[in-house]
Motif scaffolding. Sequence first.
Motif, PDB file in Angstrom:
ATOM      1  N   SER A  47      32.089 102.330  95.412  1.00 12.42           N
ATOM      2  CA  SER A  47      32.447 101.081  96.085  1.00 12.42           C
ATOM      3  C   SER A  47      31.204 100.202  96.174  1.00 12.42           C
ATOM      4  N   GLU A  48      30.096 100.791  96.576  1.00 18.84           N
ATOM      5  CA  GLU A  48      28.840 100.048  96.650  1.00 18.84           C
ATOM      6  C   GLU A  48      27.692 100.989  96.324  1.00 18.84           C
ATOM      7  N   VAL A  49      26.738 100.477  95.574  1.00 18.73           N
ATOM      8  CA  VAL A  49      25.510 101.202  95.289  1.00 18.73           C
ATOM      9  C   VAL A  49      24.357 100.248  95.566  1.00 18.73           C
ATOM     10  N   TYR A  50      23.330 100.766  96.180  1.00 22.94           N
ATOM     11  CA  TYR A  50      22.153  99.972  96.503  1.00 22.94           C
ATOM     12  C   TYR A  50      20.972 100.476  95.670  1.00 22.94           C
ATOM     13  N   VAL A  51      20.262  99.546  95.058  1.00 23.39           N
ATOM     14  CA  VAL A  51      19.048  99.851  94.313  1.00 23.39           C
ATOM     15  C   VAL A  51      17.926  99.099  95.014  1.00 23.39           C
ATOM     16  N   ASP A  52      16.900  99.835  95.421  1.00 22.06           N
ATOM     17  CA  ASP A  52      15.775  99.251  96.157  1.00 22.06           C
ATOM     18  C   ASP A  52      16.249  98.500  97.399  1.00 22.06           C
ATOM     19  N   ASN A  53      17.223  99.095  98.088  1.00 22.00           N
ATOM     20  CA  ASN A  53      17.790  98.548  99.330  1.00 22.00           C
ATOM     21  C   ASN A  53      18.561  97.249  99.148  1.00 22.00           C
ATOM     22  N   GLU A  54      18.893  96.900  97.924  1.00 23.57           N
ATOM     23  CA  GLU A  54      19.681  95.694  97.636  1.00 23.57           C
ATOM     24  C   GLU A  54      20.989  96.118  96.960  1.00 23.57           C
ATOM     25  N   LEU A  55      22.081  95.458  97.299  1.00 28.39           N
ATOM     26  CA  LEU A  55      23.370  95.765  96.677  1.00 28.39           C
ATOM     27  C   LEU A  55      23.279  95.539  95.171  1.00 28.39           C
ATOM     28  N   TRP A  56      23.638  96.566  94.376  1.00 30.54           N
ATOM     29  CA  TRP A  56      23.629  96.474  92.917  1.00 30.54           C
ATOM     30  C   TRP A  56      24.927  95.794  92.496  1.00 30.54           C
ATOM     31  N   SER A  57      24.827  94.674  91.821  1.00 28.27           N
ATOM     32  CA  SER A  57      26.011  93.850  91.548  1.00 28.27           C
ATOM     33  C   SER A  57      26.720  94.199  90.245  1.00 28.27           C
ATOM     34  N   TYR A  58      26.279  95.248  89.573  1.00 28.96           N
ATOM     35  CA  TYR A  58      26.910  95.651  88.312  1.00 28.96           C
ATOM     36  C   TYR A  58      27.791  96.868  88.547  1.00 28.96           C
ATOM     37  N   GLY A  59      28.847  96.988  87.775  1.00 29.78           N
ATOM     38  CA  GLY A  59      29.758  98.114  87.906  1.00 29.78           C
ATOM     39  C   GLY A  59      29.291  99.340  87.133  1.00 29.78           C
ATOM     40  N   VAL A  60      30.047 100.418  87.281  1.00 26.46           N
ATOM     41  CA  VAL A  60      29.749 101.655  86.562  1.00 26.46           C
ATOM     42  C   VAL A  60      29.773 101.392  85.061  1.00 26.46           C
ATOM     43  N   GLY A  61      28.728 101.825  84.376  1.00 27.53           N
ATOM     44  CA  GLY A  61      28.636 101.661  82.932  1.00 27.53           C
ATOM     45  C   GLY A  61      28.149 100.292  82.485  1.00 27.53           C
ATOM     46  N   GLU A  62      27.935  99.380  83.435  1.00 26.07           N
ATOM     47  CA  GLU A  62      27.464  98.032  83.109  1.00 26.07           C
ATOM     48  C   GLU A  62      25.945  97.988  83.109  1.00 26.07           C
ATOM     49  N   LYS A  63      25.387  97.318  82.132  1.00 24.35           N
ATOM     50  CA  LYS A  63      23.943  97.195  81.986  1.00 24.35           C
ATOM     51  C   LYS A  63      23.445  96.009  82.799  1.00 24.35           C
TER      52      LYS A  63
END
Length: 99
Positions: A47-63
Motif C-alpha cells: 500500500s505504501e513504501v517509504y524510501v529514506d523516510n519519504e513516500l516512494w511514488s512508484y509501484g511494484v516493478g516500476e523503475k
Amino acid sequence: MTKYTIFLTTLLFFSCSDGVLRGYEETSDDQKTYLVIEEDKGGGIISEVYVDNELWSYGVGEKGVIEPGQHSIGRSAEDCYIEFTVKSETVFHFDYWGP
C-alpha cells in the motif's frame, strides 16, 4: 569429504561472491541510477513504501530515479530501518525484506 568440509567450502564460495544482500543490480542503459521495488515485505500487497523516510511514488516493478549511495526502506516513515546501497548508473532491484 566430511560435512564440516562441505560447509566451509560452501561458506567460502558464498562469501567470495559480489552479490547484493537486498536484491540485485543491472547496468543502467541510460547511465542514470534507478530503484525498483520487486515485492512487498511478506509477499503481500504494497500500500505504501517509504524510501529514506519519504513516500516512494512508484509501484511494484516500476523503475524510479534515485541518487546513488546508502538508502533505507520501510512500510512507514518511522519503519525505515532496512539499509541498502545503490551503485551509480545501475538499476537496483530491491527484493529481500528479511533480516
